[in-house]
Design an enzyme around this catalytic site. Sequence first.
Site, PDB file in Angstrom:
ATOM      1  N   GLU A  30       0.828  -1.215   0.000  1.00 49.39           N
ATOM      2  CA  GLU A  30       0.000   0.000   0.000  1.00 49.39           C
ATOM      3  C   GLU A  30       0.863   1.266   0.000  1.00 49.39           C
ATOM      4  OE1 GLU A  30      -1.398   1.908   3.409  1.00 49.39           O
ATOM      5  OE2 GLU A  30      -1.163   0.160   4.710  1.00 49.39           O
ATOM      6  N   LYS A 165      -3.659  -1.118  15.317  1.00 49.15           N
ATOM      7  CA  LYS A 165      -3.077  -0.275  16.354  1.00 49.15           C
ATOM      8  C   LYS A 165      -3.992  -0.162  17.561  1.00 49.15           C
ATOM      9  CE  LYS A 165       0.432   2.506  14.346  1.00 49.15           C
ATOM     10  NZ  LYS A 165       0.224   2.883  12.946  1.00 49.15           N
TER      11      LYS A 165
END
Length: 310
Positions: A30, A165
């Site tokens: 990405e 995260k």
Amino acid sequence: MTQSPDLPALDVADEVRDALADGVAVVSLETTIVVHGLPHPQNLEVAAQCEDAVRAAGAVPATIGLLDGRVVVGLSLAELERLAEPERASAKLSSRDLGLALALGRDGATTVAGTIALARHAGIEVMATGGLGGVHRDAWRTYDESNDLTTLSRTPVLVVASGVKSILDVGATLERLDTLGVPVVGYRTSRFPGFYRADSGFALDWSVEGPAEAAAAFAAHRGLSPTGMLLANPVAAEVELDGDLHDAALASALALAESTGVTGKAVTPILLGEFARYSAGASVATNRALVVANAALAGAVAVELAALRR
Ligand code: PSU
Ligand code: MN
């Protein structure tokens, strides 16, 4: 084979095109992490290291983004550098943004969702990133849940990431992946990784012990289900962020997001930036190490998947 006249023309790099034609393993990467996720100049260094790691594993890297009105599958490092130029103000593109950005000739970095949507069109079955997007902590009120989850639920691509995260609601993210039918498989662990930390505190039902087992699992899953799969690779113990520093940086990032009142796609970059500032770059060092490790693992699994097809 008839192609839909509406299918966008992909600008596939020669090396990637040859690899796909010859059945050589390819890993998509990405660009949001490069353009909006990591500070300059580490972002470009990491991008180069990820490509090297994929190659060292015996696969071909295909970094994906929209540049000068083209969908590029296999950006060169020079093109990536242009995409990341601040003056260009490249957009952050999720799967829903791709057609618009293409039609209007915009530049853009792709999120996990944007990248796997394009990888699938190109015929690439593996993708590597740092962390998957997920359910935000205040989603009960804001409805802020990353499109990464729904896109992964309808895109048969294996995503290698170090979990999500801790700025997100990790438990809710795992529940949503369950609802969406996306398997989450630990790589040599039965704990869901916590990005900066190896263990998020949540257990996993499944784990695999090596690239061949991961490839076999994804191949079997794909035969039975239209969804993608998340291969969760924990950060190495030597580069984990200190636990106390992690908790303090997290509190600061959440407080900042709350006080600035940002919403939508700006939320994740703000949280990541504050995490880096608070930890004086320690979080960036951890981030770098885990992204490169994920690219290496994705390369190894892609090689095994290519071998299964032969
Ligand atoms: N998590 C990270 N670093 C990142 C991202 C997520 O640790 O850079 C990026 C990825 O590109 C991911 C996107 O797909 O953020 C999710 O953004 P949103 O929450 O707006 O869907
Ligand atoms: Mn969001």
